[in-house]
Design a protein around this motif. Structure first.
Motif, PDB file in Angstrom:
ATOM      1  N   ASP A 169      -2.696 -21.497  17.415  1.00  0.00           N
ATOM      2  CA  ASP A 169      -1.763 -21.588  16.295  1.00  0.00           C
ATOM      3  C   ASP A 169      -2.100 -22.849  15.503  1.00  0.00           C
ATOM      4  O   ASP A 169      -1.858 -23.961  15.951  1.00  0.00           O
ATOM      5  CB  ASP A 169      -0.332 -21.655  16.837  1.00  0.00           C
ATOM      6  CG  ASP A 169       0.673 -21.787  15.703  1.00  0.00           C
ATOM      7  OD1 ASP A 169       0.252 -21.608  14.546  1.00  0.00           O
ATOM      8  OD2 ASP A 169       1.846 -22.064  15.982  1.00  0.00           O
ATOM      9  N   TYR A 170      -2.692 -22.647  14.354  1.00  0.00           N
ATOM     10  CA  TYR A 170      -3.126 -23.803  13.574  1.00  0.00           C
ATOM     11  C   TYR A 170      -2.097 -24.202  12.517  1.00  0.00           C
ATOM     12  O   TYR A 170      -2.317 -25.085  11.719  1.00  0.00           O
ATOM     13  CB  TYR A 170      -4.471 -23.521  12.903  1.00  0.00           C
ATOM     14  CG  TYR A 170      -5.615 -23.408  13.873  1.00  0.00           C
ATOM     15  CD1 TYR A 170      -6.431 -24.501  14.133  1.00  0.00           C
ATOM     16  CD2 TYR A 170      -5.857 -22.227  14.544  1.00  0.00           C
ATOM     17  CE1 TYR A 170      -7.473 -24.410  15.036  1.00  0.00           C
ATOM     18  CE2 TYR A 170      -6.897 -22.124  15.453  1.00  0.00           C
ATOM     19  CZ  TYR A 170      -7.706 -23.217  15.694  1.00  0.00           C
ATOM     20  OH  TYR A 170      -8.733 -23.129  16.590  1.00  0.00           O
TER      21      TYR A 170
ATOM     22  N   ILE B 129      -2.096 -21.531  21.679  1.00  0.00           N
ATOM     23  CA  ILE B 129      -3.233 -22.447  21.506  1.00  0.00           C
ATOM     24  C   ILE B 129      -3.861 -22.273  20.126  1.00  0.00           C
ATOM     25  O   ILE B 129      -4.133 -23.238  19.434  1.00  0.00           O
ATOM     26  CB  ILE B 129      -4.295 -22.187  22.586  1.00  0.00           C
ATOM     27  CG1 ILE B 129      -3.690 -22.430  23.956  1.00  0.00           C
ATOM     28  CG2 ILE B 129      -5.485 -23.101  22.364  1.00  0.00           C
ATOM     29  CD1 ILE B 129      -4.598 -22.051  25.097  1.00  0.00           C
TER      30      ILE B 129
ATOM     31  N   LYS C 273      -9.074 -23.546   9.706  1.00  0.00           N
ATOM     32  CA  LYS C 273      -8.519 -24.419  10.739  1.00  0.00           C
ATOM     33  C   LYS C 273      -7.970 -25.699  10.123  1.00  0.00           C
ATOM     34  O   LYS C 273      -7.301 -26.477  10.780  1.00  0.00           O
ATOM     35  CB  LYS C 273      -9.598 -24.784  11.742  1.00  0.00           C
ATOM     36  CG  LYS C 273     -10.082 -23.611  12.546  1.00  0.00           C
ATOM     37  CD  LYS C 273     -11.109 -24.077  13.524  1.00  0.00           C
ATOM     38  CE  LYS C 273     -11.847 -22.916  14.113  1.00  0.00           C
ATOM     39  NZ  LYS C 273     -13.081 -23.352  14.756  1.00  0.00           N
TER      40      LYS C 273
ATOM     41  N   LEU D  60      -3.974 -10.180  32.563  1.00  0.00           N
ATOM     42  CA  LEU D  60      -4.905 -11.022  31.810  1.00  0.00           C
ATOM     43  C   LEU D  60      -4.704 -10.856  30.311  1.00  0.00           C
ATOM     44  O   LEU D  60      -4.732 -11.837  29.554  1.00  0.00           O
ATOM     45  CB  LEU D  60      -6.343 -10.669  32.197  1.00  0.00           C
ATOM     46  CG  LEU D  60      -6.720 -11.061  33.628  1.00  0.00           C
ATOM     47  CD1 LEU D  60      -8.079 -10.512  33.989  1.00  0.00           C
ATOM     48  CD2 LEU D  60      -6.701 -12.574  33.787  1.00  0.00           C
TER      49      LEU D  60
ATOM     50  N   LYS E  65     -13.152 -19.510  10.015  1.00  0.00           N
ATOM     51  CA  LYS E  65     -11.701 -19.509  10.191  1.00  0.00           C
ATOM     52  C   LYS E  65     -11.069 -20.666   9.440  1.00  0.00           C
ATOM     53  O   LYS E  65     -11.678 -21.716   9.251  1.00  0.00           O
ATOM     54  CB  LYS E  65     -11.372 -19.650  11.680  1.00  0.00           C
ATOM     55  CG  LYS E  65     -11.567 -18.382  12.469  1.00  0.00           C
ATOM     56  CD  LYS E  65     -10.968 -18.578  13.842  1.00  0.00           C
ATOM     57  CE  LYS E  65     -11.341 -17.432  14.759  1.00  0.00           C
ATOM     58  NZ  LYS E  65     -11.071 -17.789  16.150  1.00  0.00           N
TER      59      LYS E  65
ATOM     60  N   LEU F 104      -1.702 -12.749  29.267  1.00  0.00           N
ATOM     61  CA  LEU F 104      -2.019 -14.177  29.268  1.00  0.00           C
ATOM     62  C   LEU F 104      -2.766 -14.582  28.006  1.00  0.00           C
ATOM     63  O   LEU F 104      -2.438 -15.568  27.350  1.00  0.00           O
ATOM     64  CB  LEU F 104      -2.912 -14.474  30.475  1.00  0.00           C
ATOM     65  CG  LEU F 104      -2.255 -15.191  31.653  1.00  0.00           C
ATOM     66  CD1 LEU F 104      -3.235 -15.296  32.804  1.00  0.00           C
ATOM     67  CD2 LEU F 104      -1.825 -16.584  31.187  1.00  0.00           C
ATOM     68  N   ILE F 105      -3.792 -13.797  27.671  1.00  0.00           N
ATOM     69  CA  ILE F 105      -4.609 -14.139  26.505  1.00  0.00           C
ATOM     70  C   ILE F 105      -3.796 -14.038  25.232  1.00  0.00           C
ATOM     71  O   ILE F 105      -3.909 -14.879  24.339  1.00  0.00           O
ATOM     72  CB  ILE F 105      -5.865 -13.229  26.445  1.00  0.00           C
ATOM     73  CG1 ILE F 105      -6.798 -13.624  27.578  1.00  0.00           C
ATOM     74  CG2 ILE F 105      -6.561 -13.344  25.110  1.00  0.00           C
ATOM     75  CD1 ILE F 105      -8.064 -12.844  27.629  1.00  0.00           C
TER      76      ILE F 105
ATOM     77  N   GLY G 292     -15.046 -26.048   6.100  1.00  0.00           N
ATOM     78  CA  GLY G 292     -15.635 -24.855   6.709  1.00  0.00           C
ATOM     79  C   GLY G 292     -16.294 -25.106   8.047  1.00  0.00           C
ATOM     80  O   GLY G 292     -16.556 -24.176   8.786  1.00  0.00           O
ATOM     81  N   GLY G 293     -16.551 -26.393   8.361  1.00  0.00           N
ATOM     82  CA  GLY G 293     -17.270 -26.685   9.596  1.00  0.00           C
ATOM     83  C   GLY G 293     -18.715 -26.232   9.470  1.00  0.00           C
ATOM     84  O   GLY G 293     -19.118 -25.693   8.440  1.00  0.00           O
ATOM     85  N   PRO G 294     -19.508 -26.460  10.522  1.00  0.00           N
ATOM     86  CA  PRO G 294     -20.910 -26.067  10.452  1.00  0.00           C
ATOM     87  C   PRO G 294     -21.098 -24.541  10.454  1.00  0.00           C
ATOM     88  O   PRO G 294     -20.181 -23.807  10.823  1.00  0.00           O
ATOM     89  CB  PRO G 294     -21.525 -26.682  11.711  1.00  0.00           C
ATOM     90  CG  PRO G 294     -20.418 -27.233  12.503  1.00  0.00           C
ATOM     91  CD  PRO G 294     -19.141 -27.088  11.783  1.00  0.00           C
TER      92      PRO G 294
ATOM     93  N   ALA H 113      -1.741 -17.101  25.050  1.00  0.00           N
ATOM     94  CA  ALA H 113      -2.592 -18.241  24.739  1.00  0.00           C
ATOM     95  C   ALA H 113      -2.974 -18.221  23.267  1.00  0.00           C
ATOM     96  O   ALA H 113      -2.951 -19.251  22.585  1.00  0.00           O
ATOM     97  CB  ALA H 113      -3.838 -18.201  25.605  1.00  0.00           C
ATOM     98  N   ASN H 114      -3.274 -17.015  22.777  1.00  0.00           N
ATOM     99  CA  ASN H 114      -3.662 -16.884  21.374  1.00  0.00           C
ATOM    100  C   ASN H 114      -2.527 -17.339  20.470  1.00  0.00           C
ATOM    101  O   ASN H 114      -2.739 -18.002  19.460  1.00  0.00           O
ATOM    102  CB  ASN H 114      -4.020 -15.423  21.096  1.00  0.00           C
ATOM    103  CG  ASN H 114      -4.919 -15.298  19.904  1.00  0.00           C
ATOM    104  OD1 ASN H 114      -5.481 -16.308  19.458  1.00  0.00           O
ATOM    105  ND2 ASN H 114      -5.051 -14.115  19.377  1.00  0.00           N
TER     106      ASN H 114
ATOM    107  N   ALA I  52     -23.314 -19.163  14.369  1.00  0.00           N
ATOM    108  CA  ALA I  52     -24.448 -18.315  14.747  1.00  0.00           C
ATOM    109  C   ALA I  52     -24.292 -16.908  14.185  1.00  0.00           C
ATOM    110  O   ALA I  52     -25.268 -16.250  13.833  1.00  0.00           O
ATOM    111  CB  ALA I  52     -24.564 -18.260  16.263  1.00  0.00           C
ATOM    112  N   THR I  53     -23.038 -16.456  14.079  1.00  0.00           N
ATOM    113  CA  THR I  53     -22.808 -15.089  13.606  1.00  0.00           C
ATOM    114  C   THR I  53     -23.090 -14.940  12.117  1.00  0.00           C
ATOM    115  O   THR I  53     -23.186 -13.830  11.608  1.00  0.00           O
ATOM    116  CB  THR I  53     -21.357 -14.675  13.857  1.00  0.00           C
ATOM    117  OG1 THR I  53     -20.510 -15.769  13.532  1.00  0.00           O
ATOM    118  CG2 THR I  53     -21.145 -14.291  15.301  1.00  0.00           C
TER     119      THR I  53
END
Lengths: 195, 369
Positions: free
Chosen positions: B31-32, B29, B114, B18, B112, B21-22, B85-87, B25-26, B90-91
């Motif tokens: 990769d901006y 997926i 993006k 796992l 992040k 896999l992650i 920055g996007g909205p 994927a990191n 929560a953190t």
């Protein structure tokens, strides 16, 4: 256990609904049910995770844990796969559907600890489902969960301006609504049996 | 025995698969690609997408203050994100005031990169550098306060305003699993560009203070970055100065005093320094000695808990009482005040000063928490 997977699918949506019959997955059910759109998004994510994890966990259980007699490990193994799978889903959603990512907020990673998901994996083991049955059970439970949360969100949107007594606003009235919904779904019980 | 072994093997196998896999994927997926950050409508940086703003800027040698190292637990790394920055996440919510949220202030360790972004940071942060140094001097000033001198060993020079602070890094040590930065005011004059003095008090369960007091000794290598902070000497004014400090609040004021002495800045200065008992006082001789050298300066130590038998003929009480005692009521002359120490001390002193007629925008302070 010779039950038609289609029966399991239908049953897990209506008669054995994860939320309304088993009361599993309540925290996000109550917290993210303010808007239909967001709850539909979370429902889809939960359905996807349920479908994926039920299959993966089935394979791991049948081909790894059972042959070695390690059934007692199922709790920890199931949780690990669920956590990893949610991580993947989170990455995909963050990358390709950012609006959904932001509106789900903290509840996306919290799918990991959604009891409904561990519940599905454990039920499928207890009920000795086959792979196909497990898949149907996973999809069905996901759809059932989505149905319940979207229905709840719709009701909550409707009563947004209702004069609810102060002490009952928010979670209080939501739990009452959930109870009424569960009562309504009991009307369907007995139509099909899956265990 | 075999059960234990197979259990371990299977669990390890599953988790490793796992994890791989992650990781893959990191890499694919998440990769901006390369993104552009424009800072203050002026400087442009190409950064690796997918990282936090804080991390992306560190890669470009821009250090936004962050005590926790980007875990979203200190709330220091705020900056204005104008675009991309996007909205709000929560953190971040618990660290952003309503005013912050209206002004697009964000926690740069959580947001992040993006897409291409526009952000604003204070210009001073461009001067912030990371330094490597060596402890050349370490001495206990009191039971709980240490005086450190760090010599910069990587050939850089530090430029700062007297009163500003640096962030000292504590590496992992027994009892602390991860790197952590904490802020300390520089106690030496900016004229010394190859070394800094720090005055560090021991805070119970404080991660960096424990490191400094129990693990750091002369000859050890340290890493720090800076300078930061908007508490520094206002050089555009020649008005009278009241300095008030307790404990390690000595540090920034010592820097200011030495700087004023070296540059023959002619202003009337009164420095009230508070402690509990005689043994809690430190650097008294050094501060007294400046009285002879400086234009019009007086150092007034004050003790709040003098007991009978103590060798003490100076002021007693709290520093706030001294303000009441010595400041002329409704002073006609314009005054500035520099306060440094704990939050309650500063709040009560500021109140006393304002009652004496000081304008509150002339009261500068640095709260040590």
């Amino acid at each position: 256990m010779d039950i038609n997977p289609m029966t399991i699918l239908i049953a897990s949506i209506f008669t054995n609904n994860m939320i309304l019959a088993n009361f599993l997955g309540m925290c996000s059910f109550i917290a993210v049910s303010k808007e239909i759109k967001t709850s539909l998004g979370l429902g889809q994510a939960v359905t996807f995770v349920l479908t994926g994890t039920s299959v993966i966990n089935y394979l791991i259980y049948t081909y790894l844990l059972e042959p070695f007699g390690l059934e007692y490990l199922r709790f920890i193994v199931f949780i690990i796969t669920i956590a990893a799978f949610v991580q993947l889903v989170e990455m995909i959603i963050e990358r390709y559907v950012p609006t959904l990512y932001y509106s789900l907020g903290i509840f996306l990673p919290l799918i990991t600890v959604n009891c409904a998901i561990l519940g599905v994996s454990l039920f499928m083991v207890i009920r000795e489902y086959t792979l196909l049955q497990s898949l149907a059970f996973g999809i069905g439970s996901g759809l059932g969960w989505t149905l319940a949360i979207v229905a709840l969100a719709a009701i909550r949107q409707k009563i947004k301006n209702a004069p609810i007594p102060k002490g009952l606003q928010g979670a209080g009235v939501t739990l009452i609504i959930t109870g009424l919904m569960a009562l309504a779904f009991i009307g369907l019980s007995g139509v099909v049996t899956i265990q | 025995m075999t059960t234990i072994l197979t259990t371990i093997l299977i669990i390890t196998g599953i988790t490793t698969t796992l994890a791989i896999l992650i990781t893959f994927a990191n890499a694919f997926i998440a990769d901006y690609g390369e993104k552009k950050i424009v800072i203050n409508n002026d400087k442009e940086f190409i950064v690796e997408g997918g990282k936090s703003i804080l991390g992306a800027l560190v890669d470009n040698k821009i250090f936004i203050p962050s005590a926790c190292g980007g875990k979203g637990s200190c709330g220091y790394c705020k900056a204005k994100v104008i675009e991309g920055g996007g909205p709000i996440l929560a953190t971040e919510l618990s660290y952003l005031t309503e005013e912050d949220q209206e002004n697009d202030i964000r926690l740069t360790c959580q947001v992040k990169v993006k897409e291409d972004m526009k952000i604003e940071i204070p210009d001073e942060l461009f001067n912030v550098k990371q330094f490597q140094g060596k402890v050349v001097f370490s001495k206990d000033l009191t039971e709980k306060i240490k005086h450190l001198r760090i010599k910069i060993t990587d050939g850089q020079e530090i430029e700062f305003k007297p009163g500003q602070y640096v962030q000292l890094l504590a590496p992992p040590y027994p009892g602390n699993a991860e790197e952590v930065f904490r802020a300390y005011s520089v106690a030496s004059s900016p004229s010394q560009k190859d070394q800094i003095d720090l005055i560090i008090g021991l805070v119970e369960e404080g991660l960096v203070t424990t490191y400094v007091h129990e693990h750091l000794s002369e000859g050890d290598e340290v890493i720090f970055n800076g300078p930061f902070g908007d508490f520094y000497l206002n050089e555009d004014s020649d008005s009278d100065m009241y300095m008030v400090a307790i404990g390690t609040g000595m540090a920034p004021l010592r820097s200011i005093l030495h700087y004023m002495n070296e540059n023959n800045i002619e202003r009337r200065v009164r420095y009230y320094f508070g402690a509990r008992k005689p043994e809690d006082l430190f650097m008294v001789e050094e501060m007294k000695k400046l009285e002879e050298e400086m234009y019009d300066y007086e150092f007034i130590p004050v003790l709040s808990r003098v007991e009978e038998g103590d060798d003490w003929d100076g002021e007693t009480g709290r520093v706030t009482d001294l303000v009441d005692k010595y400041l002329e009521a409704k002073a006609e002359r314009e005054c500035e005040a520099y306060l440094c120490g704990s939050a309650p001390m500063i709040d009560s002193t500021e109140k006393a000063l304002v009652e004496k007629g000081l304008k509150d925008d002339k009261v500068f302070y640095d709260k040590f928490d």
